[in-house]
Motif scaffolding. Structure first.
Motif, PDB file in Angstrom:
ATOM      1  N   ASP A  94       8.478   2.147  18.755  1.00 30.27           N
ATOM      2  CA  ASP A  94       9.615   2.954  18.343  1.00 30.27           C
ATOM      3  C   ASP A  94       9.148   3.911  17.248  1.00 30.27           C
ATOM      4  OD1 ASP A  94      11.983   4.025  17.527  1.00 30.27           O
ATOM      5  OD2 ASP A  94      12.795   2.153  16.709  1.00 30.27           O
ATOM      6  N   LEU A  95       8.545   5.024  17.675  1.00 28.08           N
ATOM      7  CA  LEU A  95       7.940   5.946  16.711  1.00 28.08           C
ATOM      8  C   LEU A  95       8.977   6.512  15.745  1.00 28.08           C
ATOM      9  CD1 LEU A  95       5.367   7.397  15.819  1.00 28.08           C
ATOM     10  CD2 LEU A  95       5.969   9.247  17.354  1.00 28.08           C
ATOM     11  N   GLY A  96      10.108   6.961  16.295  1.00 23.44           N
ATOM     12  CA  GLY A  96      11.141   7.564  15.451  1.00 23.44           C
ATOM     13  C   GLY A  96      11.668   6.584  14.414  1.00 23.44           C
ATOM     14  N   GLY A  97      12.038   5.387  14.885  1.00 18.80           N
ATOM     15  CA  GLY A  97      12.603   4.388  13.976  1.00 18.80           C
ATOM     16  C   GLY A  97      11.600   3.981  12.919  1.00 18.80           C
ATOM     17  N   SER A  98      10.359   3.770  13.366  1.00 23.18           N
ATOM     18  CA  SER A  98       9.312   3.363  12.422  1.00 23.18           C
ATOM     19  C   SER A  98       9.049   4.467  11.401  1.00 23.18           C
ATOM     20  CB  SER A  98       8.038   3.030  13.197  1.00 23.18           C
ATOM     21  OG  SER A  98       6.976   2.805  12.325  1.00 23.18           O
ATOM     22  N   SER A  99       9.064   5.728  11.862  1.00 23.72           N
ATOM     23  CA  SER A  99       8.840   6.837  10.932  1.00 23.72           C
ATOM     24  C   SER A  99       9.972   6.943   9.929  1.00 23.72           C
ATOM     25  CB  SER A  99       8.718   8.154  11.699  1.00 23.72           C
ATOM     26  OG  SER A  99       7.616   8.116  12.548  1.00 23.72           O
ATOM     27  N   ALA A 100      11.199   6.745  10.411  1.00 20.35           N
ATOM     28  CA  ALA A 100      12.336   6.784   9.494  1.00 20.35           C
ATOM     29  C   ALA A 100      12.173   5.712   8.418  1.00 20.35           C
ATOM     30  CB  ALA A 100      13.640   6.579  10.256  1.00 20.35           C
ATOM     31  N   GLN A 101      11.700   4.532   8.825  1.00 23.18           N
ATOM     32  CA  GLN A 101      11.460   3.469   7.843  1.00 23.18           C
ATOM     33  C   GLN A 101      10.378   3.884   6.855  1.00 23.18           C
ATOM     34  OE1 GLN A 101      10.904  -0.482   9.497  1.00 23.18           O
ATOM     35  NE2 GLN A 101      12.015   0.134  11.313  1.00 23.18           N
ATOM     36  N   SER A 102       9.321   4.530   7.384  1.00 22.62           N
ATOM     37  CA  SER A 102       8.256   5.020   6.491  1.00 22.62           C
ATOM     38  C   SER A 102       8.831   5.975   5.459  1.00 22.62           C
ATOM     39  CB  SER A 102       7.187   5.757   7.294  1.00 22.62           C
ATOM     40  OG  SER A 102       6.342   4.856   7.936  1.00 22.62           O
ATOM     41  N   VAL A 103       9.681   6.895   5.932  1.00 20.97           N
ATOM     42  CA  VAL A 103      10.242   7.893   5.017  1.00 20.97           C
ATOM     43  C   VAL A 103      11.096   7.211   3.953  1.00 20.97           C
ATOM     44  CG1 VAL A 103      11.741   9.898   4.836  1.00 20.97           C
ATOM     45  CG2 VAL A 103      10.128   9.725   6.725  1.00 20.97           C
ATOM     46  N   ILE A 104      11.877   6.190   4.354  1.00 15.23           N
ATOM     47  CA  ILE A 104      12.689   5.463   3.374  1.00 15.23           C
ATOM     48  C   ILE A 104      11.783   4.841   2.313  1.00 15.23           C
ATOM     49  CG2 ILE A 104      14.201   3.469   3.045  1.00 15.23           C
ATOM     50  CD1 ILE A 104      15.340   4.094   5.850  1.00 15.23           C
ATOM     51  N   LEU A 105      10.666   4.258   2.763  1.00 22.96           N
ATOM     52  CA  LEU A 105       9.731   3.664   1.804  1.00 22.96           C
ATOM     53  C   LEU A 105       9.102   4.720   0.895  1.00 22.96           C
ATOM     54  CD1 LEU A 105       7.910   0.944   3.919  1.00 22.96           C
ATOM     55  CD2 LEU A 105       9.376   0.601   1.944  1.00 22.96           C
ATOM     56  N   MET A 106       8.796   5.888   1.480  1.00 23.52           N
ATOM     57  CA  MET A 106       8.237   6.969   0.662  1.00 23.52           C
ATOM     58  C   MET A 106       9.202   7.340  -0.446  1.00 23.52           C
ATOM     59  SD  MET A 106       6.633   9.686   3.330  1.00 23.52           S
ATOM     60  CE  MET A 106       5.553   9.229   4.661  1.00 23.52           C
ATOM     61  N   VAL A 107      10.477   7.491  -0.075  1.00 20.40           N
ATOM     62  CA  VAL A 107      11.490   7.856  -1.077  1.00 20.40           C
ATOM     63  C   VAL A 107      11.549   6.779  -2.156  1.00 20.40           C
ATOM     64  CG1 VAL A 107      13.950   8.251  -1.442  1.00 20.40           C
ATOM     65  CG2 VAL A 107      12.807   9.228   0.550  1.00 20.40           C
ATOM     66  N   LEU A 108      11.481   5.517  -1.723  1.00 19.66           N
ATOM     67  CA  LEU A 108      11.525   4.399  -2.663  1.00 19.66           C
ATOM     68  C   LEU A 108      10.377   4.482  -3.666  1.00 19.66           C
ATOM     69  CD1 LEU A 108      13.477   1.915  -2.595  1.00 19.66           C
ATOM     70  CD2 LEU A 108      11.561   0.633  -1.688  1.00 19.66           C
ATOM     71  N   VAL A 109       9.177   4.743  -3.140  1.00 16.55           N
ATOM     72  CA  VAL A 109       8.005   4.825  -4.023  1.00 16.55           C
ATOM     73  C   VAL A 109       8.135   6.019  -4.961  1.00 16.55           C
ATOM     74  CG1 VAL A 109       5.505   5.036  -4.118  1.00 16.55           C
ATOM     75  CG2 VAL A 109       6.547   3.761  -2.292  1.00 16.55           C
ATOM     76  N   LEU A 110       8.635   7.138  -4.440  1.00 14.21           N
ATOM     77  CA  LEU A 110       8.807   8.309  -5.299  1.00 14.21           C
ATOM     78  C   LEU A 110       9.779   8.013  -6.440  1.00 14.21           C
ATOM     79  CD1 LEU A 110       8.899  11.307  -2.805  1.00 14.21           C
ATOM     80  CD2 LEU A 110       7.165  10.768  -4.507  1.00 14.21           C
ATOM     81  N   ILE A 111      10.883   7.341  -6.106  1.00 11.66           N
ATOM     82  CA  ILE A 111      11.853   6.991  -7.157  1.00 11.66           C
ATOM     83  C   ILE A 111      11.189   6.116  -8.215  1.00 11.66           C
ATOM     84  CG2 ILE A 111      13.977   5.718  -7.642  1.00 11.66           C
ATOM     85  CD1 ILE A 111      14.956   6.573  -4.856  1.00 11.66           C
ATOM     86  N   LEU A 112      10.448   5.125  -7.756  1.00 12.48           N
ATOM     87  CA  LEU A 112       9.763   4.229  -8.685  1.00 12.48           C
ATOM     88  C   LEU A 112       8.831   5.001  -9.611  1.00 12.48           C
ATOM     89  CD1 LEU A 112       8.609   1.083  -6.678  1.00 12.48           C
ATOM     90  CD2 LEU A 112       9.975   1.153  -8.755  1.00 12.48           C
ATOM     91  N   THR A 113       8.086   5.942  -9.028  1.00 14.54           N
ATOM     92  CA  THR A 113       7.111   6.673  -9.825  1.00 14.54           C
ATOM     93  C   THR A 113       7.792   7.576 -10.846  1.00 14.54           C
ATOM     94  OG1 THR A 113       5.815   6.720  -7.801  1.00 14.54           O
ATOM     95  CG2 THR A 113       5.003   8.003  -9.647  1.00 14.54           C
ATOM     96  N   VAL A 114       8.830   8.271 -10.399  1.00 17.78           N
ATOM     97  CA  VAL A 114       9.556   9.142 -11.325  1.00 17.78           C
ATOM     98  C   VAL A 114      10.122   8.314 -12.469  1.00 17.78           C
ATOM     99  CG1 VAL A 114      11.586  10.603 -11.574  1.00 17.78           C
ATOM    100  CG2 VAL A 114      10.113  10.855  -9.572  1.00 17.78           C
ATOM    101  N   PHE A 115      10.711   7.195 -12.111  1.00 22.64           N
ATOM    102  CA  PHE A 115      11.270   6.250 -13.067  1.00 22.64           C
ATOM    103  C   PHE A 115      10.201   5.833 -14.077  1.00 22.64           C
ATOM    104  CE2 PHE A 115      12.737   1.795 -13.862  1.00 22.64           C
ATOM    105  CZ  PHE A 115      13.931   2.127 -14.454  1.00 22.64           C
ATOM    106  N   GLN A 116       9.011   5.521 -13.537  1.00 21.66           N
ATOM    107  CA  GLN A 116       7.901   5.102 -14.376  1.00 21.66           C
ATOM    108  C   GLN A 116       7.543   6.177 -15.401  1.00 21.66           C
ATOM    109  OE1 GLN A 116       4.327   4.672 -12.110  1.00 21.66           O
ATOM    110  NE2 GLN A 116       3.291   3.499 -13.693  1.00 21.66           N
ATOM    111  N   PHE A 117       7.388   7.431 -14.923  1.00 21.71           N
ATOM    112  CA  PHE A 117       6.997   8.496 -15.833  1.00 21.71           C
ATOM    113  C   PHE A 117       8.047   8.756 -16.900  1.00 21.71           C
ATOM    114  CE2 PHE A 117       3.947   9.886 -12.502  1.00 21.71           C
ATOM    115  CZ  PHE A 117       2.839   9.721 -13.294  1.00 21.71           C
ATOM    116  N   ARG A 118       9.300   8.796 -16.470  1.00 18.78           N
ATOM    117  CA  ARG A 118      10.355   9.120 -17.427  1.00 18.78           C
ATOM    118  C   ARG A 118      10.444   8.052 -18.508  1.00 18.78           C
ATOM    119  NH1 ARG A 118      15.337  12.371 -15.402  1.00 18.78           N
ATOM    120  NH2 ARG A 118      14.537  13.712 -17.041  1.00 18.78           N
ATOM    121  N   LEU A 119      10.437   6.786 -18.075  1.00 20.64           N
ATOM    122  CA  LEU A 119      10.580   5.728 -19.060  1.00 20.64           C
ATOM    123  C   LEU A 119       9.394   5.680 -19.991  1.00 20.64           C
ATOM    124  CD1 LEU A 119      12.252   2.609 -17.551  1.00 20.64           C
ATOM    125  CD2 LEU A 119      12.942   4.007 -19.464  1.00 20.64           C
ATOM    126  N   ILE A 120       8.208   5.851 -19.427  1.00 17.69           N
ATOM    127  CA  ILE A 120       7.027   5.805 -20.279  1.00 17.69           C
ATOM    128  C   ILE A 120       7.088   6.916 -21.302  1.00 17.69           C
ATOM    129  CG2 ILE A 120       4.559   6.314 -20.282  1.00 17.69           C
ATOM    130  CD1 ILE A 120       4.225   4.497 -17.979  1.00 17.69           C
TER     131      ILE A 120
END
Lengths: 298, 293
Positions: B260-286
């Motif tokens: 399921d390429l589409g579904g799996s890619s959508a999951q990848s994108v959700i994870l990418m967004v999650l990691v981006l949020i974490l990183t932004v959060f990390q920089f701001r707090l630091i």
């Protein structure tokens, strides 16, 4: 320093006896912690010295028997896998190729890039830095399927290139060397220029020797990282001749499932062989490793 | 950039080229492709694909199974992060205190760093095996019939224990180096002011460790989300079935087993967004809050 703190602490502190109990407690916690970390591997080692039948009957065994050598030999030389195409020796070699290839590739490529970013007046230096830096944000795991498709499209599945190069596509090393190069005194480059050294000479004769410790530290970390890769090799290598030890673990377990008496001894031996090189390198070069790890994350 | 840099126009480009081309081919292209294909429905037999907009995403958020996996991932991440940080902090504080044997303890507590997650998972299988695994027998002693790979909670427990075991060393190394970088004078001043070891730790040492702890928090969340793949894959023995899965594992299962390429890619994108949020959060707090050193 310690003396001062003790003389100050003594008047208010209870007699020395309680102080000692505290120390015993500290050691107890540390010993317990060490045992927790050590026991699983130690027991795997002792169990490995038994025959498959005994392991099947008793599970993990604390004690020693005489099958250790036999299990090791079996793991290293006996052909295994579905196509019976790979021995432990071959997997060990593949693991070394992956670990060393990855570490060297990463170091060479990232040192070059970091050198360009730090030491050259470059109009797009900041832009290049951000392009590279962004890769820190997304680990390979989250873009695994499209990465696989790209590598497959290039016909690189079941090759060492396809195994190693995509793993290098992140900025950890570049970032690390950039930080280090920036801490090198500016007088160095001024002196080099007065002496008539060009950028290539400066890099090879001055900067690389200066970075020796850093290179060693990052090599250890990258070697362990490459050696321990699992998901990417699982996807890219389907031919058993290219399996690494860590990749082969899954095969060992799947063979376990079907067998009447699984080859526990051999499986454990392979797992132990998969641990020895990275553990040895981390333990023997502990100081470099810790320095590299702590510095690289700053 | 250094002030006294070289001004050769072509050399830096040549130096940057290998890194940039590898990144372009193996990072930006796949990442872009993931985003692109998350909006398409792929024909499972490879006959083209059709644009479906956000359907892949809405399907995911609507699916009970995906929410279950997401829920498990959150609990798993919280447990692994909290336990490995807490145990490592305790051990680092003690290792920083003792003088005799300090080096041996350090070695013993950090060497597991070098063990690959699937190898740790393999050891886990041996220890949690039904019937004769030592930990299974230990739990059986308390009347807990532990069934790895069969019972959902039991498999999850094994995953958490193995993942924590594997993660303690990194946290230990960073906490210890954080503790060792606290100036002795600060600690001595604290001894004068306050003799209770516990309150001294929470009032003085812990706040000074906060930057390290925060950095480790992010590292651990990333670890629990992504690097535990090997642990999960070995402990479920490649048979997802009814077993607990993490989000990354589901990306893999849907993409490579379910095609399921589409579904799996959508999951990848959700994870990418999650990691981006974490990183932004990390920089701001630091940058904003934690600024002691």
């Amino acid at each position: 320093m310690a003396e001062i703190s003790q003389t100050i602490a003594t008047p208010a502190a209870p007699p020395r006896r309680r102080f000692r109990w505290g120390r015993v407690f500290d050691h107890a916690v540390l010993i317990l912690g060490s045992a927790f970390m050590l026991m699983p591997v130690l027991l795997a080692l002792t169990t490995m010295s038994f025959s498959d039948v005994q392991i099947e009957r008793q599970g993990i065994i604390f004690g020693l028997s005489d099958q250790m050598g036999a299990n090791f030999t079996k793991a290293m030389t006996e052909k295994s896998g579905f196509t019976e195409a790979i021995t432990g020796t071959r997997m060990l070699m593949n693991s070394f190729i992956l670990g060393i290839g990855f570490a060297l590739g990463k170091i060479v490529i990232s040192m070059m890039a970091a050198y360009a970013i730090v030491y050259f007046r470059l109009r797009f230096a900041t832009f290049a830095f951000w392009i590279i830096f962004t890769t820190l944000l997304l680990p390979l795991e989250v873009r695994i399927l499209p990465s696989y498709e790209v590598v497959q499209g290039m016909g690189l599945t079941n090759t060492y290139t396809g195994l190693i190069v995509p793993l290098i596509a992140s900025a950890t090393g570049t970032f690390f060397f950039r930080q280090f190069f920036r801490s090198v005194p500016e007088e160095m480059i001024e002196a080099a220029r007065i002496d008539g050294a060009g950028p290539v000479k400066f890099f090879i004769d001055i900067l690389v020797p200066l970075s020796r410790t850093m290179i060693a530290a990052i090599f250890i970390i990258m070697f362990v990282f490459g050696w321990n890769q699992y998901l990417w090799p699982t996807l890219i290598t389907t031919e058993e001749g290219l399996f690494t030890l860590v990749r082969g673990i899954k095969q060992i377990i799947q063979v376990f499932e079907g067998a009447t008496i699984p080859e526990y001894g051999k499986g454990l031996a392979l797992a132990v062989i998969a641990m020895i090189p990275p553990v040895a390198i981390v333990v023997f070069f502990q100081n470099w490793f810790v320095k590299g790890l702590v510095e690289s994350e700053k | 950039m250094k002030r006294a840099g070289f001004s050769n126009p072509w050399l830096p480009v040549a130096l940057l080229l290998p890194q940039l081309s590898i990144i372009a081919i193996f990072f930006y292209w796949p990442a872009g492709w993931a985003i692109h294909s998350s909006f398409f429905l792929q024909d499972p037999f490879g006959f083209g694909s059709s644009f479906v907009g956000l359907d892949n995403y809405t399907d995911l958020f609507g699916a009970v199974e995906y929410r279950k996996v997401a829920g498990f991932t959150v609990i798993f991440t919280l447990l692994v992060t909290f336990l490995s940080l807490a145990i490592a902090l305790l051990l680092a504080v003690k290792a920083d205190k003792v003088i005799r044997g300090a080096r041996s303890y350090r070695t013993l507590l950090m060497w597991v760093y070098a063990i690959a997650p699937p190898v740790a998972g393999f050891l886990g299988i041996m220890f949690f095996q039904q019937g004769n695994g030592p930990i299974t027998q230990f739990f059986g002693f308390f009347g807990w019939e532990f069934m790895l790979g069969v019972n959902y909670t039991d498999t999850a427990t094994a995953m958490v224990i193995v993942s924590v075991w594997k993660q303690i060393p990194v946290n230990f190394i960073f906490f210890l180096s954080g503790l060792q970088s606290i100036p002795k004078s600060v600690q001595e001043a604290a001894v004068i002011d306050n003799n209770s070891g516990t309150s001294r730790f929470w009032d003085i040492t812990f706040p000074l460790l906060a930057p390290t702890a925060f950095f480790l928090l992010i590292i651990n969340i990333t670890y629990a989300l992504f690097d535990t793949f090997g642990v999960v894959d070995t402990l479920v023995k490649g048979e997802p079935g009814n077993n607990p899965l993490t989000l990354v594992y589901k990306v893999y299962v849907d993409g490579f087993r379910g095609n399921d390429l589409g579904g799996s890619s959508a999951q990848s994108v959700i994870l990418m967004v999650l990691v981006l949020i974490l990183t932004v959060f990390q920089f701001r707090l630091i940058e904003r809050r934690i600024h002691y050193t």
